[in-house]
Design an enzyme around this catalytic site. Structure first.
Site, mmCIF file in Angstrom:
data_model
loop_
_atom_site.group_PDB
_atom_site.id
_atom_site.type_symbol
_atom_site.label_atom_id
_atom_site.label_comp_id
_atom_site.label_asym_id
_atom_site.label_seq_id
_atom_site.Cartn_x
_atom_site.Cartn_y
_atom_site.Cartn_z
ATOM 1 N N GLU A 1 9.759 5.484 23.369
ATOM 2 C CA GLU A 1 8.191 4.965 23.353
ATOM 3 C C GLU A 1 7.285 6.083 22.798
ATOM 4 O OE1 GLU A 1 9.951 3.528 27.269
ATOM 5 O OE2 GLU A 1 10.238 5.116 25.927
ATOM 6 N N HIS B 1 11.149 10.309 24.575
ATOM 7 C CA HIS B 1 11.472 9.248 24.948
ATOM 8 C C HIS B 1 11.171 8.393 23.788
ATOM 9 C CE1 HIS B 1 11.527 9.451 29.494
ATOM 10 N NE2 HIS B 1 12.552 10.451 29.129
ATOM 11 N N CYS C 1 5.948 7.388 30.220
ATOM 12 C CA CYS C 1 5.719 6.729 28.981
ATOM 13 C C CYS C 1 4.603 5.458 29.402
ATOM 14 C CB CYS C 1 6.890 5.739 28.474
ATOM 15 S SG CYS C 1 8.149 6.992 27.967
ATOM 16 N N CYS D 1 9.252 4.268 31.849
ATOM 17 C CA CYS D 1 9.328 5.068 32.942
ATOM 18 C C CYS D 1 7.559 5.549 33.219
ATOM 19 C CB CYS D 1 9.750 6.282 32.678
ATOM 20 S SG CYS D 1 8.883 7.549 31.507
#
Length: 147
Positions: A53, A51, A84, A81
């Site tokens: 992040e 991801h 993260c 999410c």
């Protein structure tokens, strides 16, 4: 000079152009200098944890040669999410800024609400809804084109 959310939006659009879910992230230090920026790379890396992040946080920590980013801000186009959000806590980010809310998959204001959990060791300052409409459009257009 573009703002952090503008940089994150650039990263999100670049991710969309690569066929990735359009999420972008940028880490800035206390002086506002960009330490790292990233877009999702889940498809390219064949890695569900790639991801934006996490990629940006890892790159910033590497650049600083420090596992903690205690004076830093993470700006991301979508509410993180739960995975993260937990990583944000582990990296000890000072401030989280995000664009669009994610009622289905978010882990900050929705879903697991990681920073509100008793087991959370570090909760950053959270500012949500920054350029929310624009961030949401990038996501909606991406998914509409795939239907």
């Amino acid at each position: 000079m573009p703002s952090p959310i503008e940089i994150a939006l650039e990263e999100a659009r670049a991710a969309a152009a690569r066929g990735e879910v359009p999420v972008g992230a940028v880490v800035t230090d206390a002086a506002g200098r960009v330490l790292a920026r990233a877009g999702n790379e889940v498809e390219a890396r064949h890695d569900p944890s790639a991801h934006a992040e996490l990629l940006a946080l890892r790159a910033a920590a590497t650049a600083r040669r420090d596992k903690f980013l205690t004076d830093c801000t993470l700006t991301v186009t979508l509410e993180p999410c739960p995975m993260c959000a937990q990583a944000i806590g582990f990296f000890r980010i000072r401030r989280l800024v995000f664009g669009a809310y994610d009622p289905k998959g978010g882990g900050v204001e929705h879903g697991a609400r990681i920073f509100a959990a008793a087991s959370c060791h570090h909760a950053p300052e959270v500012v949500g809804g920054i350029r929310e409409a624009e961030c949401g459009v990038v996501l909606r257009e991406f998914f509409a084109a795939r239907r």
